[in-house]
Design an enzyme around this catalytic site. Structure first.
Site, mmCIF file in Angstrom:
data_model
loop_
_atom_site.group_PDB
_atom_site.id
_atom_site.type_symbol
_atom_site.label_atom_id
_atom_site.label_comp_id
_atom_site.label_asym_id
_atom_site.label_seq_id
_atom_site.Cartn_x
_atom_site.Cartn_y
_atom_site.Cartn_z
ATOM 1 N N ALA A 99 11.798 -0.693 -4.446
ATOM 2 C CA ALA A 99 12.402 -0.598 -5.177
ATOM 3 C C ALA A 99 13.241 0.023 -4.815
ATOM 4 C CB ALA A 99 11.779 -0.324 -6.754
ATOM 5 N N GLY A 142 7.496 -0.645 -3.836
ATOM 6 C CA GLY A 142 7.179 -2.622 -4.400
ATOM 7 C C GLY A 142 7.215 -3.633 -3.334
ATOM 8 N N GLU A 145 4.089 -4.197 -2.585
ATOM 9 C CA GLU A 145 3.649 -4.603 -4.015
ATOM 10 C C GLU A 145 3.799 -6.099 -3.783
ATOM 11 O OE1 GLU A 145 4.817 -2.366 -6.720
ATOM 12 O OE2 GLU A 145 3.379 -2.263 -8.035
ATOM 13 N N GLU A 165 5.286 5.836 -4.738
ATOM 14 C CA GLU A 165 4.927 6.439 -5.421
ATOM 15 C C GLU A 165 5.517 7.637 -6.235
ATOM 16 O OE1 GLU A 165 3.960 3.232 -4.994
ATOM 17 O OE2 GLU A 165 5.318 2.015 -5.902
#
Ligand code: HXC
Length: 291
Positions: A99, A142, A145, A165
């Site tokens: 992200a 992300g 993911e 993260e």
């Protein structure tokens, strides 16, 4: 070939390819329509939807705009009767480095919770058509993911997967703790999530996170080939097969087996099931009509 242009109402519509207008339409497909991704249809029959994440300077960091565009492109492919599977890829350096940290840096809890921050990412895991992630380079946070939201992951031999993260003072927020754990088991998932350490393509293959590893330059074409194979089957029956496999992540074994049996029975309501079995008996290739 169909490419995608913005209609007056800003709704994505497939536009049939006219050879003489190729240059203009190409420009429209990647220029006007999308800022952060390239969208195309691949394969001999142009039956594989193709999404390439395209923020090279930010290693395909997944800003909101990018993920909204991925959602739009998936919606378009869902509605496109020619498309039987979708490939999502990035660049050779990065599938996606996570992200967008710069976008998240100053967000407050109230903004995140109140606005359901990144809630729309789930779209990738809810489309009916099979989605293949072709991962070269970094698939972090992300990015990892996003790959795990897809149905099949192919990796280039230099790919690296990780959930870093924790090093940013946060935790995975789009299925990392859940999908990774279900896929690779508790010990490796815990190690990755708690240390932020990455695993290689080979380790990911060994752990069952990816199904195949290819030389970097062959990865995308192999993913498209897999997409073509899937697209040559009945789309309606493929959707049932996908739904049944995904149910294994949510149901008990007894419930899952019951659900599978109902869908298996439901295939007998399709013309494609009849065609598939008849073609076998008649020793010919099945011609599925997606009915
Ligand atoms: C924003 C990013 C970024 C990210 C890289 N960049 N990752 N920008 N968000 N996630 C930008 C860098 O700021 C830099 O731009 C450019 O991409 C190149 O990155 P470098 O760091 O210079 O490259 P390199 O030294 O090769 O290192 C590559 C890397 C590193 C190891 C991938 O960039 C890195 O660690 N990135 C962050 C990975 C990460 O922590 N991901 C998880 C994010 S949180 P500038 O302009 O500065 O030069 C997350 C939460 C998900 O994903 C929650 C739910 C969805």
């Amino acid at each position: 070939m169909a490419v995608f242009c913005r209609s007056a109402a800003s709704v994505l519509k497939p536009v049939r390819f006219v050879p003489s207008a190729f240059a203009n339409i190409r420009q429209c497909s990647s220029g006007d329509q999308y800022h952060y991704i390239l969208v195309d249809k691949k394969g001999e029959k142009k039956n594989v939807g193709f999404i390439q994440l395209n923020r090279p300077k930010a290693l395909n960091a997944l800003c909101e705009g990018l993920m909204l565009e991925v959602g739009k492109a998936l919606d378009t492919f869902e509605e496109d009767n020619e498309v039987g599977a979708v490939v999502i890829t990035g660049s050779e350096r990065a599938f996606a480095a996570g992200a967008d940290i710069k976008e998240m840096q100053n967000r407050s809890f109230q903004e995140c919770y109140g606005g359901n921050f990144l809630g729309h990412w789930n779209k990738v895991s809810t489309v009916k058509k099979p989605v293949i992630a072709a991962v070269n380079g970094y698939a972090l946070g992300g990015g990892c993911e996003l790959a795990m939201m897809c149905d099949i992951i192919y990796a280039g031999e230099k790919a690296q997967f990780g959930q870093p993260e924790i090093l940013l003072g946060t935790i995975p927020g789009s299925g990392g703790t859940q999908r990774l754990t279900r896929t690779v088991g508790k010990s490796l998932a815990m190690e990755m999530v708690l240390t932020g350490d990455r695993i290689s393509a080979q380790e990911a293959k060994q752990a069952g996170l990816v199904s195949k590893v290819f030389p970097v330059e062959q990865l995308v074409s192999e993913a498209v080939k897999c997409g073509e194979k899937i697209a040559s089957n009945s789309k309606i029956v493929s959707a049932m097969a996908k739904e049944a496999v995904n149910a294994a992540f949510e149901l008990t074994l007894a419930e899952g087996n019951r659900f599978e049996k109902r869908l298996f029975h439901a295939t007998f309501a399709t013309e494609d099931r009849k065609e598939g079995m008849t073609a076998f008996v008649e020793k010919r290739k099945a011609a599925f009509q997606d009915k």
